[in-house]
Design an enzyme around this catalytic site. Sequence first.
Site, mmCIF file in Angstrom:
data_model
loop_
_atom_site.group_PDB
_atom_site.id
_atom_site.type_symbol
_atom_site.label_atom_id
_atom_site.label_comp_id
_atom_site.label_asym_id
_atom_site.label_seq_id
_atom_site.Cartn_x
_atom_site.Cartn_y
_atom_site.Cartn_z
ATOM 1 N N ASP A 97 -3.037 9.950 3.998
ATOM 2 C CA ASP A 97 -4.421 9.508 4.163
ATOM 3 C C ASP A 97 -5.150 10.424 5.143
ATOM 4 O O ASP A 97 -5.050 10.263 6.351
ATOM 5 C CB ASP A 97 -4.442 8.057 4.677
ATOM 6 C CG ASP A 97 -5.868 7.544 4.875
ATOM 7 O OD1 ASP A 97 -6.812 8.205 4.395
ATOM 8 O OD2 ASP A 97 -6.019 6.477 5.492
ATOM 9 N N GLU A 133 -9.812 3.293 2.239
ATOM 10 C CA GLU A 133 -9.310 3.458 0.868
ATOM 11 C C GLU A 133 -8.211 2.467 0.518
ATOM 12 O O GLU A 133 -8.013 2.141 -0.644
ATOM 13 C CB GLU A 133 -8.796 4.887 0.676
ATOM 14 C CG GLU A 133 -7.348 5.148 1.121
ATOM 15 C CD GLU A 133 -7.097 4.905 2.605
ATOM 16 O OE1 GLU A 133 -8.069 4.983 3.380
ATOM 17 O OE2 GLU A 133 -5.947 4.617 2.988
ATOM 18 N N ASP A 162 1.353 6.131 5.767
ATOM 19 C CA ASP A 162 0.409 5.163 5.200
ATOM 20 C C ASP A 162 0.943 4.530 3.906
ATOM 21 O O ASP A 162 0.268 3.711 3.292
ATOM 22 C CB ASP A 162 -0.946 5.848 4.965
ATOM 23 C CG ASP A 162 -2.126 4.900 5.081
ATOM 24 O OD1 ASP A 162 -1.947 3.797 5.631
ATOM 25 O OD2 ASP A 162 -3.221 5.258 4.608
ATOM 26 N N LYS A 169 0.843 -1.200 0.000
ATOM 27 C CA LYS A 169 0.000 0.000 0.000
ATOM 28 C C LYS A 169 0.876 1.247 0.000
ATOM 29 O O LYS A 169 1.673 1.449 0.921
ATOM 30 C CB LYS A 169 -0.918 -0.017 1.232
ATOM 31 C CG LYS A 169 -1.780 1.232 1.409
ATOM 32 C CD LYS A 169 -2.714 1.116 2.628
ATOM 33 C CE LYS A 169 -3.452 2.412 2.904
ATOM 34 N NZ LYS A 169 -4.305 2.337 4.121
ATOM 35 N N ARG A 190 -7.953 -0.715 0.995
ATOM 36 C CA ARG A 190 -8.463 -1.940 0.362
ATOM 37 C C ARG A 190 -8.902 -1.684 -1.067
ATOM 38 O O ARG A 190 -8.880 -2.587 -1.894
ATOM 39 C CB ARG A 190 -9.576 -2.534 1.232
ATOM 40 C CG ARG A 190 -10.748 -1.638 1.414
ATOM 41 C CD ARG A 190 -11.633 -2.052 2.583
ATOM 42 N NE ARG A 190 -11.079 -1.661 3.884
ATOM 43 C CZ ARG A 190 -11.656 -1.932 5.052
ATOM 44 N NH1 ARG A 190 -12.794 -2.616 5.079
ATOM 45 N NH2 ARG A 190 -11.100 -1.539 6.171
ATOM 46 N N ASP A 192 -12.666 6.494 4.061
ATOM 47 C CA ASP A 192 -11.405 6.281 4.783
ATOM 48 C C ASP A 192 -10.927 4.828 4.677
ATOM 49 O O ASP A 192 -9.802 4.509 5.036
ATOM 50 C CB ASP A 192 -11.583 6.691 6.251
ATOM 51 C CG ASP A 192 -10.251 6.929 6.954
ATOM 52 O OD1 ASP A 192 -9.208 6.943 6.261
ATOM 53 O OD2 ASP A 192 -10.262 7.097 8.191
ATOM 54 N N LYS A 211 -10.681 12.147 8.689
ATOM 55 C CA LYS A 211 -10.155 11.718 9.983
ATOM 56 C C LYS A 211 -10.142 12.893 10.962
ATOM 57 O O LYS A 211 -10.179 14.054 10.551
ATOM 58 C CB LYS A 211 -8.711 11.220 9.818
ATOM 59 C CG LYS A 211 -8.579 9.880 9.137
ATOM 60 C CD LYS A 211 -7.117 9.451 9.091
ATOM 61 C CE LYS A 211 -6.959 8.131 8.352
ATOM 62 N NZ LYS A 211 -7.604 6.996 9.013
#
Length: 499
Positions: free
Chosen positions: A274, A353, A292, A269, A355, A351, A281
């Site tokens: 993020d 995201e 991230d 990833k 996956r 959020d 968030k």
Amino acid sequence: MELKCKTGELANHKTPCLIIGIFEKRRLTEAAERIDTASNGRLSALLKKGDLNGEIGQTLLLYELPGIAAERLLLLGLGKRNEFTRANYRQALGAVALVLQQSGAESATLTLPDPLPRGLDLYTAARDAVLMIEDKCYRYTRTKSEDKQAPKHPLKRLNLWIEKRSEIPNAERALRHAQAMAEGIRLARELGNLPGNLCTPTYLAEQAQALSEHCPRLSVEVLDEGQMQALGMNALLSVARGSRQPPKLIIAHYRGAAAESRPLALVGKGLTFDAGGISLKQAAEMDEMKFDMAGGAAVLGALRAACLLDLPLDLIGVIPATENLPDGAANKPGDIVTSLSGQTIEILNTDAEGRLILADALTYCERFNPETVLDLATLTGACVIALGKHPAGLFTSDDRLANELIAAGEATWDRVWRLPLWEDYQEQLNSNFADMANVGGREAGAITAACFLARFAKKYRWAHLDIAGIAWLSGKEKGATGRPVALLTHWLLMRAGSL
Ligand code: BES
Ligand code: MN
Ligand code: ZN
């Protein structure tokens, strides 16, 4: 750091600093006995003065001991002799690194403790020593105008003292492996620590390309937005739509085996920041979401190590890279996208995201006919709640692969803990409007995230590591850890038959 094995007569070994272990109640290790004899009992006489008892991590520097060629002697407390564990050993090594960084010695020789910690072989003890010391000596300086606490005499050379000449090949192999791991870890940490405004998807792609320039076996291809659109990677692209940074799909191919052999694939990833998107968030600790992309960084770190070790295997690295930000064009809760696999996804929480971008990257991997695919992702806060910062979460339905990864984690102390990936959880992803939802409710968040990924990884052997808890540290020690590069490298060494 330059690494070497040394052997011979310990008292005659010339070095700016010789490190020897002392167990609790001033019990001498083999090396300490040797020094004590050569100095005519001076060492035990000094210990009797009571400055060091041998508790774990205690250190004491002695200078110019008679009969000893080393300029300094660094005594290191190892704790109770009959409770000498790997954890104690590692704690003591951490203390050594801090003393060495503050001392004037730029080169040091470490005697491996005799006896070794319970159950630890020489190879692993040697590798632990290097990795632990490299870890503590790392400093982030890229975006500081001045490094005020920089050591005046940083450690440049570390020698390992090996008693038995016959063990030198084994120790040298450990040093070679540790060196490659350390370089991979360093790369992953640098990329992780770099802020989101500098470490963008484009920057990550450039770093991958830079890596290939130093490694003839590595070639890198980068897909841009247009190319991903043509393929139909709409899940990934939907995340990128909220960002002004163009997304990239980084594909690195390390060719170390015959062309017809099936490759291993690492998918990381690469979310360079993020913010959560429209499902924004909270502000507290949001800065940490620059980490991230740690999965992507770990893939690059592992590729770097594979290059340094000339591993005889075929390896693909795939890094979907983008930001996740709120914007007029960003994903909205309820939006439905068609992934590269053809499956439709209802985005209930923007959020979740990671996956979405991994789904398309996993489908993309099918074209390589991989033998195994392993993905690494800072995927869920739920995994941090479940396991904390010590192990990564491991998910796979393949027991053999699970055991390999658990073993690689143990061997490097870069540990993982397996969680269930049962079909029973899949129903939490049901959607009234699409083939699946991208979130599965409050319960078992790390597991339902893995279940989501599993729907895109049906065509090959696959495991998922949720590294959200292990990829960086928070608070005073805030910074990327470079995990799980050591685990990955060890697993690749296993698969290459090099262990
Ligand atoms: N990158 C985060 C996961 C994360 C959060 C890692 C905190 C480390 C610390 C991921 O993209 C995310 O936001 N996941 C959500 C999923 C949820 C909306 C189902 C989470 O964990 O809150
Ligand atoms: Mn997120
Ligand atoms: Zn994320």
